[in-house]
Design an enzyme around this catalytic site. Sequence first.
Site, PDB file in Angstrom:
ATOM      1  N   ASP A 138      26.436  27.098 -50.202  1.00  0.00           N
ATOM      2  CA  ASP A 138      25.672  27.038 -48.917  1.00  0.00           C
ATOM      3  C   ASP A 138      26.284  28.148 -47.956  1.00  0.00           C
ATOM      4  OD1 ASP A 138      23.955  26.080 -46.883  1.00  0.00           O
ATOM      5  OD2 ASP A 138      25.546  24.935 -45.963  1.00  0.00           O
TER       6      ASP A 138
ATOM      7  N   ASP B 284      27.506  21.440 -46.562  1.00  0.00           N
ATOM      8  CA  ASP B 284      28.095  20.619 -45.511  1.00  0.00           C
ATOM      9  C   ASP B 284      27.005  19.618 -45.021  1.00  0.00           C
ATOM     10  OD1 ASP B 284      26.617  22.963 -44.637  1.00  0.00           O
ATOM     11  OD2 ASP B 284      27.025  22.132 -42.692  1.00  0.00           O
TER      12      ASP B 284
ATOM     13  N   ASP C   3      25.415  28.586 -43.946  1.00  0.00           N
ATOM     14  CA  ASP C   3      25.743  27.942 -42.609  1.00  0.00           C
ATOM     15  C   ASP C   3      26.593  26.831 -42.720  1.00  0.00           C
ATOM     16  OD1 ASP C   3      24.054  30.132 -41.857  1.00  0.00           O
ATOM     17  OD2 ASP C   3      22.350  28.933 -41.204  1.00  0.00           O
TER      18      ASP C   3
END
Length: 264
Positions: free
Chosen positions: A8, A213, A10
């Site tokens: 991922d 996250d 961001d």
Amino acid sequence: MNLIVFTDLDGCLLDHNTYSYRDAIPALNEIKKRMIPLIICTSKTRAEIEVYRKELALEDPFISENGGAIFVPKNYFPEKVAEKEINNYEVIEFGTNYDRLREILNEIKKKVDCQIVGFGDMNPEEVAKDCGLDLKKAGLAKQREYDEAFKIEGSDKNIAKVLNLIEKFGLHYTKGGRYYHIMGENDKGKAVRILTDIYREKYLEIETIALGDSENDFPMLANVDIPVLIKKPDGSHAKFEKNGLIKSKLVGPAGWNEVILNLI
Ligand SMILES: [Mg+2]
């Protein structure tokens, strides 16, 4: 064993606030040195991902807009992987067309008493301010193809109503670090699984790692050998359970660096 890393962006490889990957540079260098494929798998658009691929000199495939599509550079694999071509990529599409997603979001707006604001409703200045991006990157973030990012201002009850209506229209939603996302039959997990199968035809023995996250990363984490949850700026980890799950001690790109250097 050939390692493949899915990541991922961001709040993970990129800092939640500054979008910097500086703290992950040692691990990025190690990945490059060992020629391990690094597959960006993000809610960001193709246009945004291309900026990072260029900066990081990545030549591997990538997955845009929460599994909306897999973009494979032409001739990356010995065999062609898709008929559809866009620029220099072969493209495997899973997502629903962006205009269709906007239409349905507008329908939902009329039915619920709360404010729904999508990227399509904001000009580049507004996106820039909301996300802490510069104007150029905000423009790239607006070039959406398969997923609309939006926020909802309203009571929990009305938010639940909006999300429920999305499902009623036959679409799906997920949540990233900042926004809700409305999309079709795609998620990061499906795209990761299919790209993994393509790699498996090239290398017999592979082991997959994925780092994320947020909630929109859960399907990706569920579909790899080694799932990694990166700590959020508030010190928490997203609520996800899987055997062998690794949780970073450090936040964002520093956590990314810590886990990758431990694993490879
Ligand atoms: Mg994230």
